[in-house]
Each structure stands twice: as C-alpha cells, then as structure tokens.
Design an enzyme around this catalytic site. Structure first.
Site: not given
Length: 272
Positions: A30, A141
């Site tokens: 990632r 978030d």
C-alpha cells in the site's frame, strides 16, 4: 523489519489499528505509491525519511491513508437498515414530543461514504412517506482520502449495484456521456443531508452533539485492541441520547457482550 515495527507501533498508538508482522507485505504494497511520490527507492529509505529526517509530522496523514482498511459497500449487512426502518426510527419518533424532530445518525467509520449515503437513502424515503421528521447524517473517518471521496459522492456504477432499483432512480445521477468505466453521483438533495468530517476514534473526546439517535460503528473495532474497543464504545455511547442505538458489525457481536446496553437485535444495542 525494525522500521516496520516502528510504523506498526506508531499506527497502533495514533489510530488504534493492529499491524502484526503478518501484515508487513500488505502495508509495504500500500505504501509503494508514496515511495514513488517521494522519489524513494526502498522501504529502508522511507523509514529513514520518517524517523530520522523529521518527515513524520507532514507524512503521517498519508501514512494513515495508506494503512487504513476502507472496505465498504452500499447496503452492507442489509439487516441493519431494515431494522433501522422498521424498528429503530419508529421507536425513536414515538418517544419524541417535539413536532418534526430532527433525527441525527452518525456513521462513525464512514470510509468512502457508502454507509452514510445508504442511511440517508433509507431515511429520505421514510421522511417522504411519513412527513413527520427531518434527518441529518454525519460521516467521520480518520482517512482524508476516503472523506474526499464521500464529499465528491462519485462512485463506480458497479459499487451501487446493491442499491434497490427504485432508490437508484431517485438518488443516483448518471452522466450524459458515460466513460469507459461508468460512474454515478449521489443526487444533490441527498448530498445536502450528509456531511463528512475527519475524526480519530482514538481521540480522548469527540466534538459532536450528545443527542445522537443512532450510531453505526461497524467492522472497525475488529482491528483494535480490546482496551481500545471498550474506550471507543464508551465515548460513542456518551454521544447517544437516552434510548438511542449503537450498531456494530455482525463480525463484532462478541465485542458487544461487554456493553452495558440493552441488546435488541444481532449487533444492535439500545442506551437505557
């Protein structure tokens, strides 16, 4: 390996997410885009940049964006939305004395916004049919990247496949000239009912109202240590009005056994 452990420890302290050694390859995968952006060739160089060149302060938001899991779908675990429509909202409204009350619903790990907009679709149809309440949805978030997706409200057409056809026609807009990968956008009247904000669930307090009616906290606590799970739940429950509801993911049902709330359905708890 030493730098990975430092990154894992940092992420654990900052956002509560566990990154055991088994996830090292996933994390490195990632982070490859960040390495290219920073013109770094190896993860050792990235670790040197983070911890020995004082790059951590400006790099931390990008690191968090890279390592957080953002799996989400429209109408994921649909039983919860059916429960909200048939049980939770009617019960909340029957307990309210004010005319046209405002129902507040919080998607506390909103990712790209699919959950928040699913909530809004269900409530919009209910409000149109009943004409006796208003609603507002908050999505929060830790990842700035997914929050921006939620604000744009543009999604691949295949992602909205679980949305019922009637709701698709009411709440989704299609471009006049579809591209190679078809996309849709949430209709503006629904977008106006939803706002997105950055929040770290590991913070000691949350800057939001304490009369929230329903909080969705689904499929995020499984990544936290048990002590952090309890602390997050305690803080969120403090933002529920008496009689309000907390919904966990079905895979987190055992986490709910430690909550001092009344369980009314699988992974659905009421503050009493």
């Amino acid at each position: 390996m030493r730098d990975y452990q430092r990154i894992a420890t940092l992420i654990g302290k900052q956002v509560g997410i566990k990154l055991p050694p088994a996830k090292r390859l996933m994390v490195e995968g990632r982070l490859r885009r960040r390495l290219r952006h920073l013109q770094l060739d190896t993860f050792a160089q990235y670790g040197d940049f983070l911890f020995r060149q004082d790059g951590l302060e400006r790099e931390l938001p990008y690191l968090i964006n890279a390592v957080t899991t953002n799996k989400t779908d429209f109408f994921r675990e649909p039983e919860h939305f059916e429960c909200m429509e048939r049980v939770l909202v009617p019960a909340l409204l029957s307990a309210r004395q004010d005319r046209m009350p405002l129902l507040k619903v919080w998607s506390a790990a909103s990712s790209t916004g699919a959950e928040a907009y699913t909530i809004a679709m269900v409530l919009a149809d209910m409000a149109a049919a009943r004409r006796d309440f208003r609603f507002a949805v908050l999505g929060t978030d830790i990842s700035t990247e997914v929050l921006e997706t939620g604000r744009r409200a543009v999604y691949p057409a295949e992602l909205v496949a679980p949305v019922p056809p009637g709701m698709q026609s009411r709440f989704l807009m299609h471009p006049r000239r579809p591209g190679a990968r078809p996309e849709v956008r949430i209709a503006p009247e629904l977008r106006r009912q939803v706002r997105f904000d950055r929040l770290n669930l590991m913070d000691e307090s949350y800057p939001y109202d304490r009369d929230v009616d329903i909080i969705f906290l689904r499929n995020v606590l499984i990544y936290f240590e048990k002590s952090d799970q309890a602390a997050v739940i305690s803080r969120l429950v403090g933002h529920l009005r008496p009689g309000g509801y907390l919904l966990l993911g079905h895979s987190e049902s055992m986490i709910g056994t430690s909550i001092t709330m009344r369980q009314i359905a699988p992974a659905v708890f009421q503050k009493v």
